[in-house]
Design an enzyme around this catalytic site. Structure first.
Site, PDB file in Angstrom:
ATOM      1  N   CYS A   1      30.613  40.767  34.664  1.00  0.00           N
ATOM      2  CA  CYS A   1      31.954  40.470  34.167  1.00  0.00           C
ATOM      3  C   CYS A   1      32.761  39.788  35.284  1.00  0.00           C
ATOM      4  CB  CYS A   1      32.635  41.767  33.744  1.00  0.00           C
ATOM      5  SG  CYS A   1      34.267  41.519  33.006  1.00  0.00           S
TER       6      CYS A   1
ATOM      7  N   ASP B   1      35.681  40.556  36.053  1.00  0.00           N
ATOM      8  CA  ASP B   1      36.598  41.559  36.593  1.00  0.00           C
ATOM      9  C   ASP B   1      36.481  41.623  38.125  1.00  0.00           C
ATOM     10  OD1 ASP B   1      37.514  44.274  37.472  1.00  0.00           O
ATOM     11  OD2 ASP B   1      37.827  44.564  35.321  1.00  0.00           O
TER      12      ASP B   1
ATOM     13  N   ARG C   1      36.810  43.859  40.173  1.00  0.00           N
ATOM     14  CA  ARG C   1      36.289  45.093  40.776  1.00  0.00           C
ATOM     15  C   ARG C   1      34.772  45.191  40.732  1.00  0.00           C
ATOM     16  NH1 ARG C   1      39.662  48.772  36.791  1.00  0.00           N
ATOM     17  NH2 ARG C   1      38.707  47.192  35.447  1.00  0.00           N
TER      18      ARG C   1
ATOM     19  N   HIS D   1      30.394  47.158  32.904  1.00  0.00           N
ATOM     20  CA  HIS D   1      31.191  48.162  33.619  1.00  0.00           C
ATOM     21  C   HIS D   1      32.180  48.875  32.703  1.00  0.00           C
ATOM     22  CE1 HIS D   1      35.080  45.907  33.905  1.00  0.00           C
ATOM     23  NE2 HIS D   1      34.281  44.910  33.607  1.00  0.00           N
TER      24      HIS D   1
ATOM     25  N   CYS E   1      36.510  47.917  30.845  1.00  0.00           N
ATOM     26  CA  CYS E   1      36.378  46.447  30.787  1.00  0.00           C
ATOM     27  C   CYS E   1      37.465  45.869  29.868  1.00  0.00           C
ATOM     28  CB  CYS E   1      34.996  46.066  30.266  1.00  0.00           C
ATOM     29  SG  CYS E   1      34.756  44.278  30.163  1.00  0.00           S
TER      30      CYS E   1
HETATM   31 ZN   LIG Z   1      34.869  43.498  32.284  1.00  0.00          ZN
END
Ligand SMILES: [Zn+2]
Length: 218
Positions: A49, A51, A53, A111, A114
């Site tokens: 992803c 993202d 993190r 993850h 999300c």
């Molecule tokens: Zn995500």
């Protein structure tokens, strides 16, 4: 709360690059040498992803040259299709990793918490934006699947959708004929991993049991 202003972010990036230059310039990493071919060093493709993190290089300690990475909203893989009127950015990157770099493993890395999957489950309420809704619509049946499971808490519903999206991406990878063929010949292994952010835990999809199981030991 955001930690840095935009100017501080770019200054942090320059400082980070300076540190990386110092670290790598004298390191003698083979992949950085003039004329080096990434194919000789890159052994895995991670599809993660976007993202901030869940950066695979930071989380798994990859060095430069070791991993080819594709990141997008909700770590989705579209099915194989040959419609030449659409730009297939993800499929093009997958093709390069598999057919040019000849990676030996593909890891779908999903993850918890999300935002993309959360949007998928709530698209009617929040709209799909200019692009996000269409992108996520390839997984819209996951929402129907999850809604068909009775008695789920809000958190359990999201986690199930996050894990189903990993399974869907694995299924879609196998619609690419040159991936299926390499997997059947034992040249390529496919993995689905799920990272729980708040507990920093890692699970892998076991196709035998159909479950995600811990693959992390301290
Ligand atoms: Zn995500």
């Amino acid at each position: 709360m955001r930690a840095e202003s935009p100017a501080e972010i770019t200054e942090k990036m320059r400082a980070g690059f300076r540190a990386a230059r110092g670290r790598y310039l004298e390191s003698g990493l083979a992949c950085l040498q003039k004329g080096a071919l990434p194919r000789e060093h890159t052994r895995a493709l991670v599809i993660a992803c976007s993202d901030s993190r869940v950066d695979p290089a930071l989380l798994f300690g990859f060095d430069l040259g070791e991993v080819f990475t594709i990141r997008n909203v909700a770590n989705l893989v579209p099915p194989y299709e040959t419609d030449s009127t659409t730009s297939h950015g993800v499929s093009a990157a997958i093709e390069y990793a598999v057919r040019a770099l000849e990676v030996e493993a593909i890891i779908i890395f999903g993850h918890s918490n999300c935002g993309g999957i959360n949007a998928l489950l709530h698209m009617d309420e929040h709209g799909g934006g200019d692009f996000i809704g269409h992108w996520l619509s390839m997984a819209s049946d996951i929402r129907r699947e999850v809604d068909g499971v009775p008695g789920l808490s809000h958190e359990a519903r999201i986690e199930l959708a996050e894990k189903r999206s990993i399974m869907r991406s694995l299924e879609n990878l196998r619609t690419f004929p040159w991936i299926r063929e390499r997997e059947e010949r034992g040249l390529l292994r496919l993995h689905g991993w799920y990272f729980t952010i708040d507990t920093f835990h890692l699970e892998g999809y076991n196709s035998g049991s159909g479950e995600f199981e811990s693959i992390f030991t301290e």
